[in-house]
Motif scaffolding. Sequence first.
Motif, PDB file in Angstrom:
ATOM      1  N   GLU A 167       0.851  -1.225   0.028  1.00 41.99           N
ATOM      2  CA  GLU A 167      -0.141   0.082   0.011  1.00 41.99           C
ATOM      3  C   GLU A 167       0.864   1.125  -0.162  1.00 41.99           C
ATOM      4  O   GLU A 167       2.182   1.288   0.371  1.00 41.99           O
ATOM      5  N   VAL A 168       0.290   2.311  -0.321  1.00 41.76           N
ATOM      6  CA  VAL A 168       1.042   3.515  -0.400  1.00 41.76           C
ATOM      7  C   VAL A 168       0.463   4.405   1.107  1.00 41.76           C
ATOM      8  O   VAL A 168      -0.640   4.616   1.088  1.00 41.76           O
ATOM      9  N   LEU A 169       1.405   4.888   1.727  1.00 42.90           N
ATOM     10  CA  LEU A 169       0.982   5.615   3.079  1.00 42.90           C
ATOM     11  C   LEU A 169       1.355   7.074   2.836  1.00 42.90           C
ATOM     12  O   LEU A 169       2.622   7.193   2.187  1.00 42.90           O
ATOM     13  N   GLN A 170       0.747   8.061   3.634  1.00 40.63           N
ATOM     14  CA  GLN A 170       1.316   9.265   3.605  1.00 40.63           C
ATOM     15  C   GLN A 170       1.901   9.605   4.990  1.00 40.63           C
ATOM     16  O   GLN A 170       1.433   9.220   6.113  1.00 40.63           O
ATOM     17  N   THR A 201       4.453  12.792   2.724  1.00 38.39           N
ATOM     18  CA  THR A 201       5.451  12.068   1.757  1.00 38.39           C
ATOM     19  C   THR A 201       4.863  10.529   1.254  1.00 38.39           C
ATOM     20  O   THR A 201       4.593   9.983   2.314  1.00 38.39           O
ATOM     21  N   PRO A 202       4.564  10.278  -0.009  1.00 42.70           N
ATOM     22  CA  PRO A 202       4.157   8.808  -0.217  1.00 42.70           C
ATOM     23  C   PRO A 202       5.048   7.946  -0.035  1.00 42.70           C
ATOM     24  O   PRO A 202       6.293   8.130  -0.374  1.00 42.70           O
ATOM     25  N   VAL A 203       4.846   6.764   0.948  1.00 46.89           N
ATOM     26  CA  VAL A 203       5.612   5.724   1.143  1.00 46.89           C
ATOM     27  C   VAL A 203       5.021   4.451   0.865  1.00 46.89           C
ATOM     28  O   VAL A 203       3.983   4.187   1.307  1.00 46.89           O
ATOM     29  N   ARG A 204       5.861   3.777  -0.209  1.00 47.80           N
ATOM     30  CA  ARG A 204       5.098   2.394  -0.305  1.00 47.80           C
ATOM     31  C   ARG A 204       5.597   1.598   0.945  1.00 47.80           C
ATOM     32  O   ARG A 204       6.522   1.403   1.414  1.00 47.80           O
ATOM     33  N   TRP A 235       2.667  -2.202   9.097  1.00 45.25           N
ATOM     34  CA  TRP A 235       3.112  -1.668   7.999  1.00 45.25           C
ATOM     35  C   TRP A 235       4.635  -1.447   7.974  1.00 45.25           C
ATOM     36  O   TRP A 235       5.056  -0.582   9.140  1.00 45.25           O
ATOM     37  N   ASP A 276       8.042  -0.288   5.625  1.00 48.79           N
ATOM     38  CA  ASP A 276       8.542   0.369   4.269  1.00 48.79           C
ATOM     39  C   ASP A 276       9.481  -0.717   3.541  1.00 48.79           C
ATOM     40  O   ASP A 276       9.741  -1.719   4.080  1.00 48.79           O
ATOM     41  N   ARG A 329       3.567   2.047  10.428  1.00 50.56           N
ATOM     42  CA  ARG A 329       2.342   2.142  10.909  1.00 50.56           C
ATOM     43  C   ARG A 329       1.731   1.021  11.754  1.00 50.56           C
ATOM     44  O   ARG A 329       2.215   0.080  11.326  1.00 50.56           O
ATOM     45  N   ARG A 373       0.397   6.860  14.364  1.00 51.56           N
ATOM     46  CA  ARG A 373       0.723   7.798  13.084  1.00 51.56           C
ATOM     47  C   ARG A 373       2.031   8.175  13.594  1.00 51.56           C
ATOM     48  O   ARG A 373       2.363   8.959  14.486  1.00 51.56           O
TER      49      ARG A 373
END
Length: 226
Positions: free
Chosen positions: A168-171, A175-178, A193, A195, A202, A215
């Motif tokens: 998934e892509v998290l903010q 910044t977007p983070v895969r 989650w 990276d 997360r 968060r």
Amino acid sequence: MFSKSTLQKCLFTAVFVLGGTAITSSAAAATTPGRTEFEILMNGKPVGRHSVTVSKSADITNVRIAIDMAGKIGPIGFTYRHRCEEAWRGTQLTSLNCTDKENRSSKSVAANLRGTDLVVDGTGFKGSAPASLLPSSWWRFSTINQTRLLDSRDGKLSRVNVNRVGEEVLQIGGTPVRANHYRVRGAVNTDLWYDGTGRWVRTAFKIAGQSFDYRKVTTLTGSPRE
């Protein structure tokens, strides 16, 4: 109204989370010092912080973990404080000292490497455990390969099962983070989650209809990794 046991389970899940995915050999080669901190949200409202600080001294990796929470679930108020120090030599845990306090209930655990065993002295378990056992502090990426973990609250040996959900892509900080999403079931029921380099980014879970979310508030580049 929530029972005391439900509240304790809620707090336990908020504290202990794990996850992982395949990472490159370079990411897993050596521990990278750093600090990560999460704001803990309950139903979208802040109730506390969870930080992990990793440093190195010669061939020893030192880890300090601090968790503080305070809030209410329905009419029930709660406070929670957890402090833990870990020492590692490479991938081997050599010592662990943790204290845990929820409202008026206190727990603790100390563990030390003795030959091929970890000698555990906790409020939930006293005895020997395999030296390969990892604690439930979850900052080490290799935790995903475990089926038993040393509970960092009281020393119990907990069984867990981890399954990958997907990418998934998290903010994070705008910044977007895969990130790879994993689901944990067993002694802990939560979602994690990480990276692509193995940094924890997360956590989210639900207990008794209450939604909890971690968060990340520190930078990704300054975060520790295994």
